[in-house]
Design a protein around this motif. Structure first.
Motif, short mmCIF file in Angstrom:
data_model
loop_
_atom_site.label_atom_id
_atom_site.label_comp_id
_atom_site.label_asym_id
_atom_site.label_seq_id
_atom_site.Cartn_x
_atom_site.Cartn_y
_atom_site.Cartn_z
N LEU A 84 4.64 -2.79 2.24
CA LEU A 84 5.42 -2.90 1.01
C LEU A 84 4.70 -3.79 -0.02
O LEU A 84 4.79 -3.55 -1.24
CB LEU A 84 6.81 -3.47 1.31
N TYR A 88 3.94 -2.63 -3.69
CA TYR A 88 4.43 -3.43 -4.83
C TYR A 88 3.28 -3.86 -5.73
O TYR A 88 3.39 -3.81 -6.96
CB TYR A 88 5.18 -4.65 -4.29
N THR A 91 2.16 -1.24 -8.08
CA THR A 91 3.14 -0.80 -9.07
C THR A 91 2.73 -1.27 -10.47
O THR A 91 2.35 -2.43 -10.66
CB THR A 91 4.54 -1.37 -8.73
N PHE A 102 7.53 -12.02 -4.27
CA PHE A 102 7.48 -11.13 -3.11
C PHE A 102 6.98 -11.88 -1.88
O PHE A 102 7.57 -11.79 -0.80
CB PHE A 102 6.57 -9.93 -3.40
N PHE A 151 12.80 -5.33 -5.73
CA PHE A 151 12.32 -3.99 -6.08
C PHE A 151 13.23 -3.34 -7.12
O PHE A 151 12.77 -2.68 -8.05
CB PHE A 151 12.25 -3.10 -4.84
N THR A 154 12.51 -4.47 -10.56
CA THR A 154 11.15 -4.22 -11.04
C THR A 154 11.14 -2.83 -11.68
O THR A 154 11.24 -1.81 -10.97
CB THR A 154 10.13 -4.28 -9.89
N TYR A 157 9.05 0.15 -10.21
CA TYR A 157 8.97 0.36 -8.75
C TYR A 157 9.70 1.66 -8.41
O TYR A 157 10.94 1.71 -8.37
CB TYR A 157 9.60 -0.81 -7.99
N TYR A 164 9.30 3.93 1.46
CA TYR A 164 9.22 2.73 0.63
C TYR A 164 10.28 2.71 -0.48
O TYR A 164 10.36 1.74 -1.24
CB TYR A 164 7.83 2.60 0.01
N VAL A 166 13.87 2.47 -2.44
CA VAL A 166 14.96 1.52 -2.33
C VAL A 166 16.11 2.06 -1.48
O VAL A 166 16.67 1.32 -0.66
CB VAL A 166 15.48 1.14 -3.74
#
Length: 241
Positions: A84, A88, A91, A102, A151, A154, A157, A164, A166
């Motif tokens: 992850l 991230y 992103t 994070f 996330f 963001t 994201y 991955y 949400v």
């Protein structure tokens, strides 16, 4: 595999039955003045302890399965967090400050050591162990939720990979909560069964170990120390676990 303590409980119960068998064979010469040492009372203590140990045995499996299921569910989390992080980091628009946020959450998720899930036989220790374990998994689930929140907040994201996304992570968090609740639900009957068993065998005023050791003392007063019965009974041990 049963713990040494669990084997100790079973041994005490088996030895109680064995001593009762010897007493039956002695017949009328076994005639203690203490009513608590009468064969009928010893047999009652044995049958009660045997039944209560069975209740413990029946409660162990659901608890162990729930603990194993939770451990299996949480085991991949550390590796998942590593992946992850890369997702991230890749992103668009993620800042260094966001990456640091994070990593703060990630360190908390990875920093919790694997909890020893084998139940103890002391009810107070078991309760403390369970509370600590539950708290560890509760904290880990909460940190996973914080990661999900990061996330969600963001803007860019939106990974194409389902694992991955949400919604997938939220479903995993729900499974974590259910797994931890499953452990709690199965712990209560196990702990209660252990407490009842321990009271009969070790903690009450006329518990199995003390009463059967007194019965042995009485037997030694009516048997010749050189007799086969005396030597056999001397080998029967009752110990508090």
């Amino acid at each position: 595999m049963a713990s040494t303590s669990e084997k100790g409980h079973a041994k005490n119960i088996a030895n109680a039955n064995l001593l009762n068998t010897y007493i039956v064979q002695l017949g009328v010469i076994y005639n203690p003045s203490n009513p608590k040492l009468l064969l009928t009372n010893l047999q009652t203590i044995y049958t009660t302890s045997f039944s209560q140990q069975e209740a413990v045995n029946n409660a162990v499996a659901p608890y162990s399965i729930a603990v194993d299921n939770r451990e299996m569910l949480f085991a991949p989390v550390s590796k998942r967090v590593t992946k992850l992080r890369k997702v991230y980091k890749s992103t668009d628009g993620v800042t260094q400050a966001q990456l640091e946020d994070f990593m703060t959450i990630a360190r908390k998720l990875k920093g919790i050591r694997k909890t020893n899930n084998e139940p103890t036989t002391n009810t107070n220790e078991e309760q403390n162990h369970h509370s600590t374990s539950q708290m560890s998994y509760d904290q880990r689930t909460n940190n996973y939720d914080l990661l999900i929140s990061l996330f969600q907040n963001t803007p860019n994201y939106a990974p194409n990979e389902t694992e991955y996304q949400v919604t997938t992570l939220q479903a995993e968090k729900t499974q974590m909560l259910l797994a931890t609740q499953g452990v709690a639900d199965t712990f209560i009957p196990l702990n209660n069964a252990r407490s009842i068993r321990n009271n009969t065998m070790y903690n009450s005023q006329d518990n199995l170990v003390d009463t059967f050791n007194k019965a042995k003392d009485y037997l030694f007063t009516i048997l010749d120390s050189s007799s086969v019965q005396y030597k056999a009974i001397a080998k029967i041990k009752f110990k508090k676990v």
